[in-house]
Write a protein that holds these residues in place. Structure first.
Motif, PDB file in Angstrom:
ATOM      1  N   MET A 246       5.586  -5.786 -11.579  1.00  0.00           N
ATOM      2  CA  MET A 246       5.535  -5.917 -10.120  1.00  0.00           C
ATOM      3  C   MET A 246       4.711  -7.123  -9.693  1.00  0.00           C
TER       4      MET A 246
ATOM      5  N   LYS B  90       5.751 -10.162  -7.334  1.00  0.00           N
ATOM      6  CA  LYS B  90       4.951 -10.489  -6.141  1.00  0.00           C
ATOM      7  C   LYS B  90       4.627 -11.981  -6.101  1.00  0.00           C
TER       8      LYS B  90
ATOM      9  N   SER C 149       1.153  -6.883   0.479  1.00  0.00           N
ATOM     10  CA  SER C 149       1.565  -5.646  -0.201  1.00  0.00           C
ATOM     11  C   SER C 149       3.081  -5.641  -0.340  1.00  0.00           C
TER      12      SER C 149
ATOM     13  N   VAL D  27       6.545  -3.055  -1.832  1.00  0.00           N
ATOM     14  CA  VAL D  27       7.046  -1.774  -2.321  1.00  0.00           C
ATOM     15  C   VAL D  27       8.545  -1.916  -2.608  1.00  0.00           C
ATOM     16  N   ASN D  28       8.955  -1.390  -3.767  1.00  0.00           N
ATOM     17  CA  ASN D  28      10.376  -1.419  -4.157  1.00  0.00           C
ATOM     18  C   ASN D  28      11.060  -0.172  -3.567  1.00  0.00           C
TER      19      ASN D  28
ATOM     20  N   GLU E 267       3.375   3.313  -5.059  1.00  0.00           N
ATOM     21  CA  GLU E 267       3.727   2.117  -4.286  1.00  0.00           C
ATOM     22  C   GLU E 267       3.864   2.449  -2.801  1.00  0.00           C
ATOM     23  N   LYS E 268       4.457   3.632  -2.501  1.00  0.00           N
ATOM     24  CA  LYS E 268       4.604   4.014  -1.087  1.00  0.00           C
ATOM     25  C   LYS E 268       3.245   4.167  -0.425  1.00  0.00           C
TER      26      LYS E 268
ATOM     27  N   THR F  86       0.320   2.933  -1.321  1.00  0.00           N
ATOM     28  CA  THR F  86      -0.369   1.634  -1.220  1.00  0.00           C
ATOM     29  C   THR F  86       0.167   0.830  -0.048  1.00  0.00           C
TER      30      THR F  86
END
Length: 895
Positions: free
Chosen positions: A1, A5, A22, A24-25, A107-108, A110
């Motif tokens: 990731m 990024k 930030s 998120v996938n 990830e969600k 964060t």
């Protein structure tokens, strides 16, 4: 990731002066798993803008592209779906709701935490975080302190604070005062540190100097607090004093509310009472008109009509909820029902009396119509009844059972009245057609018994019995000489066939006028009655219909009553037209049988009358269908027209049958056949009758059938003829047919006219050739032998060397036909032709001229053979062409 990024920061956000904080996938919920990235970014330039950017992988290559961007200030709600359980689903509410599924819960969380911190730092706006764990939402730190943002890049952002414009200006001035600031940073830093210490000392001294002022301020604050306490005490006493006033005011307010509520209820009650009084109160004058109103005068009828309308309005008023439970309303509704029932009963009784009285009054007027062929006029009766039309509509809407009863009574009374009138009317028509009288009795003074009517009708039909003899006697007919052909035609006519010499044109014209007058009297009578029924009984008669009148089957008398609608139930508009037709069928149930009887009588008097009736009936059916194709009149006349057409077809069939049954005499010559002359008479009469007629096609079909039958019968008679040669019979009759068709110019028989001319020409030529073979018989045989030798291959100039055809034989044959013998032979031929031909057609000279031409042609042919086969012999005929012309001319003149 981390690699993704950095790649996104390098390829997408750095060129746009943005920093990626930030990522998120995610993929969209409920659809195919097409992954993309949601990125939280800030701009590097002031003012700082915070965005949420959607980035997806390109379909064409292995690089990412920026697809959609939303400003964080447009975000309204962040929904994490569940604050307790770990779930990768979350929603972002921008202009619409976007549902996402993260690749992992970490990830969600964060990403949501980063969104919350960016909102706290840069926006400070109200974003609702729903179903988000409280651990993710940290309290906002005081301003001036750095906030911890997730990730190393966020900490760098919090540690770095940009200088404002004033700070930048001060630093520039300070750096200008220290030229070595750039070259010797340590010396510059030491100088700045010394100056900062100086400033700190000055600040401490300033604070110590202001301590006295602070003490004075604290003393003033204490005094202010004491004053506040005193004011609070006074306010408390005031509040206690106002508490009692408040209670009194509450009581007054509640009392005022009750008074207002009572007034509102009174106003509503008054409105309801006024509504009921205004809409359910019937004037005394209307009540009196309904109970005692005069239904015979126009003024009384108008008053009753207005009262009935007012009563109907009162009964049909739309009551509000609860009104029907009021005793007064129920009582008033019952009163209205009683008034309606009473007036409906009185109105129905009065109209029934009017119907009965009309039957008696109209019967007294029949005497004056007994001599003239006219029907009584019902207009005054209709005019008087139409005054009740609005009351009938009221009765139809309020009491359909009584309305239906009136309808049936009207049909019963009027059907009997019209039956008497129409039967007497048709009896007068039959008398005028047959020319008989009533033995001095006045016609239709009183209604006659059915037995008397039947007996008189039978006597009328019996008086014309001499016109309708048996067709079996046709077998006894024979074709006599031209002198007795007319007598045979007369005998055919006496049996009611096509030839009508005993009934002259005046008789047929008289029948035509009577039949036309009958239809002309019936048509306005039916139309007037149908229009009256529609207006009086308020039935719609103009609707869209399908089909033709002639194809509809009318109900019988019994079927009409059985098909009437259910009693007491108003009929829809779609069936009102049928109701009019059913009423008309019952009222005028005798018209169609009487018309059929009259048609049968006319056909019995003279079968040619079917031509007149077909034309007249077709015209009236066409007129009626233009007015209303589905009306009773159109349907009835259409049915009768079918009968007339059948009679017409029967007339044509009888003629064809007579042609087939004709027998010829074996002892006399044939001449013009009777059915050929009768066809001429029929065609001439039909053309005069059908001029500009609507049903010309029927006549054209009949023409085709008749002419083909005539052609077949002529050939049949010609083949059976023994006295007259076949060619003569064919020639004379087809010449007569051709002359008839040429004179009448019948367009549909053009082909038959050409065929008749061709047959006439062919048989004329055949007859001439056959007859001319006899006067020079031996000469004909000799030259036929010569032509046979030539045909066998003998050269023409060598024929004279043949023993049977040498010059001596030729001279011997020629000597047998001197001019005197030729003239004698032609004279005998003329007499024979004269004996074969009839006088009516006058074809003797035509045939003789054709024979003369044929004889001259044969003479020239013989001369040519002599010149070719006997060259230089000097042999010639003993008569010349001029001699032939002189012989023929003198023979014709002598006879």
């Amino acid at each position: 990731m981390t690699a993704i990024k950095h790649a996104l920061q390098r390829d997408i956000f750095t060129p746009n002066d943005e920093r990626l904080l930030s990522i998120v996938n995610v993929c969209k919920a409920g659809k195919k798993k097409r992954n993309c990235f949601l990125c939280a970014t800030v701009t590097t330039e002031r003012p700082v803008q915070v965005n949420v950017v959607k980035v997806k992988k390109s379909d064409k290559g292995d690089f990412y592209k920026r697809q959609t961007a939303w400003a964080l200030r447009d975000l309204a709600v962040v929904d994490a779906k569940d604050a307790v359980k770990e779930s990768p689903d979350f929603d972002l509410h921008f202009d619409k709701v976007y549902k996402w599924v993260a690749s992992s819960t970490v990830e969600k969380n964060t990403f949501i935490s980063c969104i919350w911190k960016l909102n706290q730092r840069y926006l400070r706006k109200k974003i609702d975080f729903i179903n988000v764990s409280s651990q993710l939402l940290e309290e906002s730190v005081p301003s001036g302190e750095n906030q911890s943002v997730a990730g190393g890049d966020e900490e760098a952002v919090d540690e770095y604070q940009e200088l404002n414009a004033r700070e930048e200006q001060d630093i520039e001035i300070m750096m200008e005062g220290c030229e070595y600031a750039i070259s010797n940073a340590e010396a510059f830093a030491e100088k700045l540190s010394r100056e900062l210490q100086v400033l700190d000392g000055a600040n401490i001294q300033s604070i110590m100097a202001s301590e006295k002022q602070v003490n004075i301020l604290m003393k003033l604050l204490d005094e202010a607090l004491k004053e506040v306490d005193q004011i609070e005490l006074k306010l408390s006493s005031y509040e206690e004093m106002l508490q009692s006033v408040k209670e009194q005011m509450d009581q007054i307010s509640e009392s005022n509310h009750l008074i207002h509520l009572s007034n509102t209820n009174n106003v509503k009650l008054l409105s309801e009472i006024e509504f009921l009084v205004n809409h359910m109160d019937l004037a005394k004058g209307h009540i009196k008109a309904l109970q005692e109103g005069d239904l015979t005068s126009s003024r009384g009828i108008e008053a009753c009509t207005n009262a009935a309308d007012a009563l109907l309005q009162c009964m049909n008023v739309a009551l509000r909820p609860g009104h029907e439970m009021l005793h007064a309303v129920k009582q008033q509704q019952q009163r209205f029902s009683d008034l309606r029932e009473q007036f409906a009963r009185r109105l129905a009784s009065h109209l029934n009396s009017v119907f009965v009285q009309q039957g008696h009054d109209q019967s007294s007027t029949l005497v004056q119509h007994s001599v003239e062929l006219t029907l009584p006029n019902h207009h005054p009766f209709h005019r008087d009844l139409l005054r009740y039309a609005k009351l009938m509509e009221w009765l139809k809407n309020t009491d359909y059972a009584k309305y239906e009863g009136l309808t049936k009574n009207y049909m019963d009374y009027l059907s009997r009245l019209y039956e008497r009138e129409i039967k007497d009317f048709f009896e007068v028509a039959k008398i005028k057609m047959t020319g008989t009288t009533r033995e001095g009795k006045k016609f239709a003074t009183l209604p006659r018994k059915e037995s008397a009517v039947k007996q008189e009708t039978e006597s009328l039909h019996g008086s014309s019995g001499k016109l309708t003899g048996s067709t079996s006697s046709l077998n006894k007919l024979s074709v006599q000489s031209s002198g007795n052909r007319r007598s045979q035609s007369s005998s055919l006519l006496d049996m009611g066939n096509m030839s009508a010499s005993d009934l002259d044109v005046a008789d047929r014209t008289k029948f035509d006028k009577i039949f036309e007058q009958v239809l002309s009297e019936l048509e306005p009578l039916c139309l007037a009655e149908q229009d009256f029924i529609s207006k009086f009984f308020k039935l719609q008669q103009h609707q869209s219909i399908s089909g033709t009148a002639t194809s509809e089957a009318e109900d019988t008398d019994g079927g009409t009553s059985s098909r009437l609608h259910t009693p007491g139930v108003p009929q829809p508009l779609s069936s009102e037209k049928d109701m009019i037709r059913q009423m008309m069928t019952k009222i005028f149930r005798c018209i169609e049988p009487e018309l059929n009887n009259l048609i049968a009588l006319g056909d019995k008097i003279d079968s040619f009358n079917s031509l007149y009736m077909l034309v007249k009936m077709s015209h009236h059916v066409w007129t009626a269908q233009n007015v209303d194709p589905a009306s009773f009149l159109s349907t009835t006349l259409g049915n009768v027209l079918v009968t007339v057409k059948r009679n017409f077809d029967k007339c044509i069939s009888n003629q064809m049958k007579q042609m087939d049954e004709v027998k010829i005499s074996k002892k006399s010559k044939v001449g013009i056949l009777p059915f050929v002359a009768e066809f001429e008479e029929f065609a001439a009469l039909a053309e005069s009758i059908f001029k500009n007629a609507e049903r010309r096609g029927d006549l054209d079909k009949a023409y085709i059938k008749l002419i083909r039958a005539v052609f077949v019968s002529v050939e049949k008679v010609a083949n059976e003829s023994q006295k007259t040669p076949r060619d003569v019979v064919m020639m004379e009759n087809f010449h007569h047919i051709f002359a008839t068709l040429s004179r009448l110019k019948i367009s549909c028989l053009e082909a038959e006219k050409k065929e008749a001319k061709q047959k006439y020409t062919d048989h004329l030529q055949s007859y001439v050739i056959y007859s001319l073979g006899q006067p020079l018989e031996k000469l004909n045989h000799f030259f036929e032998g010569v032509e046979a030798r030539v045909a066998q291959g003998v050269r023409e100039e060598e024929v004279s060397y043949q023993l049977a055809f040498n010059k001596q034989e030729l001279r011997k044959v020629i000597k047998e036909y001197p001019g005197k013998e030729v003239k004698k032979g032609l004279d005998n031929l003329y007499k024979k032709v004269d004996k074969h031909l009839c006088e009516e057609e006058n074809l003797l000279q035509v045939v003789w001229h054709s024979m003369q031409d044929e004889f001259i042609r044969q003479y020239k042919h013989f001369e040519g053979l002599i010149a070719r086969c006997y060259p230089g012999s000097g042999i010639t005929m003993e008569f010349t062409i001029q001699d032939i012309l002189d012989y023929c001319s003198s023979i014709a003149q002598s006879h």
